[in-house]
Every structure is written in C-alpha cells, then in structure tokens.
Scaffold this motif. Structure first.
Motif, PDB file in Angstrom:
ATOM      1  N   HIS A 192       0.772  -1.131  -0.149  1.00  0.00           N
ATOM      2  CA  HIS A 192      -0.014   0.021   0.060  1.00  0.00           C
ATOM      3  C   HIS A 192       0.952   1.314  -0.171  1.00  0.00           C
ATOM      4  O   HIS A 192       0.638   2.280  -0.676  1.00  0.00           O
ATOM      5  N   GLU A 225       1.160   4.007  -3.024  1.00  0.00           N
ATOM      6  CA  GLU A 225       0.881   5.277  -3.084  1.00  0.00           C
ATOM      7  C   GLU A 225       1.998   6.073  -3.592  1.00  0.00           C
ATOM      8  O   GLU A 225       1.533   7.198  -4.353  1.00  0.00           O
ATOM      9  N   TYR A 254     -10.527  -1.845  -0.324  1.00  0.00           N
ATOM     10  CA  TYR A 254      -9.612  -1.506   0.718  1.00  0.00           C
ATOM     11  C   TYR A 254      -8.323  -2.396   0.717  1.00  0.00           C
ATOM     12  O   TYR A 254      -7.159  -1.559   1.003  1.00  0.00           O
ATOM     13  N   ASP A 255      -8.467  -3.484   0.384  1.00  0.00           N
ATOM     14  CA  ASP A 255      -7.044  -4.460   0.906  1.00  0.00           C
ATOM     15  C   ASP A 255      -7.602  -5.704   0.030  1.00  0.00           C
ATOM     16  O   ASP A 255      -7.733  -6.812   0.388  1.00  0.00           O
ATOM     17  N   ARG A 304      -7.417   2.387  -3.650  1.00  0.00           N
ATOM     18  CA  ARG A 304      -7.304   3.273  -2.644  1.00  0.00           C
ATOM     19  C   ARG A 304      -6.912   4.675  -3.326  1.00  0.00           C
ATOM     20  O   ARG A 304      -6.166   5.270  -2.844  1.00  0.00           O
ATOM     21  N   ASP A 311      -8.316   5.755   2.297  1.00  0.00           N
ATOM     22  CA  ASP A 311      -7.357   4.827   3.236  1.00  0.00           C
ATOM     23  C   ASP A 311      -8.033   4.518   4.394  1.00  0.00           C
ATOM     24  O   ASP A 311      -7.577   3.654   5.158  1.00  0.00           O
TER      25      ASP A 311
END
Length: 403
Positions: free
Chosen positions: A20, A24, A284-285, A322, A331
């Motif tokens: 993650h 970003e 989200y994941d 995200r 996030d």
C-alpha cells in the motif's frame, strides 16, 4: 508525451513488503507509471481507478503474449518468475473469439443457479472447519486452519480433485504467484502443476464424474472445441485463482475487522450486512496487488505518457482500490461507504468468472466465523507478514485467538 525510453522506472519490491505504501508512491507519478520487475523487465503499472477501468475494457488492449515485444523478441530472462502468467493457455491469456469460447465452456458450470445450489454445502464446510478450530489450543493460524481449506475444498469439489492432492496443488500455486522465487522455481512449479492436472484429467477420462473437469474433457474430445494444452491451462487457472483469491480475501477481511472494532460492531449488530464487509475489503485491501499482464495493441496516450504498441501493463488492482481521486477518504476502512464499487475482481471481458462464488464463500465464512467467535482477536504479539509477492496481497499467516 513521455515514452518508456525517456523515463526512469520505479523498481517494485519483489516481496511486496508494504504494497500500500508502494502503491501510494506509484499513484503519485500519474495514472500510468513505468516500473521494473524482477529480471530487469520494464512495464507500465496502471494505478488510477478510472484509467484502469477504461483500459480493462479497451479493445486496444490485449491479453495474448504474442502482442508483447519483449516476449516475441526473446528478451525475457530465462527462468523469469512471472513467465507462467503470460504463457499458460487459457482464459487469462486469450483474446476475442478464443477467449469467448473458453470462457463459455467454464461459465456453464458457474451459473447463478449452480452457485446458489452450492450455498448449503459451503455452509456445512464452514461449520466443520469451525468445529475443528474449537479443538485447537491457544493461538492458531486462521489462514492455514480456516481461510485456506474452505476455498481449496470448494474448488476441489468443482473440479473433482482428490483431497490428498489439494495440499500439493496449494503448494505449487503459492510458488506460481510468488514474484520473488528463485529463477526457474515458477517454471518448475508450473510443470509440476500441469503434470498433476494431466493425471487428474486422465483419471476423469477413465472414470467420468459429475464435475467441471469431466465437462471440459467432453468439450475437448466430443466437441473438438478445446485443445489438450487449453484443458490443462484452464484447470491450472481455476485451481490457482479459485482458491488463492478467496483465501486472501477472507484473511484481509478478518484483519481489517479486527483492526477496526467500531466497524466490526456495525456488522455484528446488524447495522450493515456481511456483503458490505466483502465489498469494502475488496476495495480497501483486495486479494490481488499487481496482476500481469496486458499489452497495447496500438499506441495509447495515458495522462502525460504514451504507452507504445507492444508494451506491457500491470493491472494495479490494490492501488486502484485506494485511489483518492476516485474514493473519498480512500485509506479508511468504512463499511457504511456509499461508493465502494471497485475493480478488485476485474472489469470488462476478463471480469473474474468465479466472482459470485468467491463472494459467497467469503461472506459465508466471515458471517459464521464471527457468529461462532465474536470475541476473536489477534494473538498477543502477532505480527502478520506479507506474502512474498507483489501479485498476491495478503499475509502469510494470521495468528488469532478466540478469547
């Protein structure tokens, strides 16, 4: 517009230690970012939600490796760990009529009616696994003892795989999805998996059964619609995708709920449904980080760069989930989110053919797990380590306790 030869690629972490955070940084470079894979292979990563959605359905983008200049020119390193992803015959490496033909054969076994019929059996399997958890003392690994066996058993039943084959299939599958394995390990695992599945197919020819493998063999031998290589390739893809994705999804959902007790409370008191947990976790994941590979069939401008014909692209599903340009407070794990439409299961012609089954398995597993163990928590000192892969996005173990 900048082209690949004018940019410095970002070297992806082959073990995916913090996907993650890496995503970003990649998103900050724009919707298409040049990245370096193991072996010095340079491709584009598509990290923004809207751009990825467009390209997943774009007819200017293909899935057959014949479109990739590095592959066609023999410039990929020997033993490259991701080679199987691009060369195995089947749905994920075909285009157009070939893809529709192969997908049509598999979809006959994954109709909404057939999946609905599987629901009681899936719930029974979940209850048996939960009963087994009750026999374990102290801390235990939820991934090994619950999240893994459920989807492996389900895909095993669909394909008619013997139970004593399933652990070996999982071991080989893990090696295939690893992006950090030693040179040649992925190819060796692919050969072993293909050999094992060829034995399965031979057994089904000798003794046909009411399973998908037998149905695919019938398409191969009676209708002459499926080559032997395609048969083994499809079985390989179904084994790997049919359990790895759901396994990661269950683990990631449990981690997110235990890390956000206020969100867990919402689902336990019925404020939100378990389906919201599955969808928000996928956003989200998501269970897949960077999925190889798609190819530009012509020059495609993306933001400030030009992806040239013959260049390859990663589908950065976890990064898109995200993307702050698409999601508010991206996030944050929020089960009440009104916009949680995601790309975690793909989009367009190659949308995950087993998506409904994966959702059913995950929702059933989570609902029954927390109904049985509402006080479930991470074990003291538990430090979940990421899977050594930027393709898979999850943890290699998840130590928990029930009280």
């Amino acid at each position: 517009m900048d082209t690949a030869d004018q940019l410095q690629p970002v070297k992806l972490d082959p073990v995916g230690a913090d996907q993650h955070a890496e995503n970003e940084r990649l998103r900050a470079n724009g919707p298409a970012t040049l990245v370096e894979l193991p072996g010095g292979v340079v491709v584009w990563a598509i990290t923004h939600h809207d751009t990825l959605q467009e390209l997943l359905a774009d007819p200017r983008v293909g899935k057959n490796a014949k479109h990739w200049n590095l592959y066609q020119e023999g410039r990929l390193p020997e033993g490259w760990p991701l080679m199987t992803f691009i060369t195995v015959p089947g749905m994920t490496t075909s285009d157009g009529a070939d893809h529709r033909r192969l997908r049509g054969l598999v979809s006959q076994a994954l109709t909404p009616r057939r999946i609905a019929e599987l629901a009681p059996a899936i719930e029974q399997r979940v209850h048996r696994l939960l009963d087994n958890l009750a026999t374990l003392d102290g801390d235990f690994d939820l991934r090994t003892n619950f999240a893994y066996p459920l989807p492996m058993q389900v895909v095993g039943e669909l394909l008619g795989l013997a139970e004593d084959q399933q652990d070996r299939l999982h071991e080989l599958s893990d090696t295939l999805v690893s992006s950090s394995s030693v040179p040649g390990a992925g190819a060796a695992a692919a050969r072993a998996l293909a050999g094992l599945l060829a034995q399965v197919a031979a057994g089904k020819r000798a003794e046909p059964a009411a399973d998908l493998t037998t149905a695919l063999i019938a398409a191969r031998e009676e209708q002459d619609r499926l080559s032997e290589e395609e048969l083994i390739g499809i079985l390989m893809q179904l084994v790997v995708a049919g359990h790895e994705t759901t396994l990661n999804l269950i683990c990631n959902a449990v981690r997110a709920l235990l890390a956000h007790p206020e969100q867990l409370a919402l689902v336990l008191d019925g404020t939100v449904d378990w389906s919201a947990v599955v969808e928000e976790t996928l956003r989200y994941d998501g269970p897949v980080g960077q999925f190889p590979m798609r190819y530009a069939l012509e020059d495609i401008p993306v933001g400030n760069v030009l992806i040239r014909r013959g260049e390859a692209m990663l589908s950065s599903y976890a990064a898109a989930g995200r993307d702050g340009n698409h999601y508010e407070d991206a996030d944050r794990f929020d089960l009440t989110r009104t916009n949680n439409r995601h790309l975690a299961l793909g989009h367009g012609p190659h949308f995950c053919i087993g998506s409904a089954l994966a959702r059913l398995e995950a929702e059933t597993a989570l609902r029954e797990l927390f109904a049985r163990y509402p006080a479930l928590r991470l074990a003291d000192g538990a430090d979940p380590r990421p899977i050594a892969s930027f393709v898979s996005n999850s943890v290699s173990s998840l130590l928990v306790r029930t009280s």
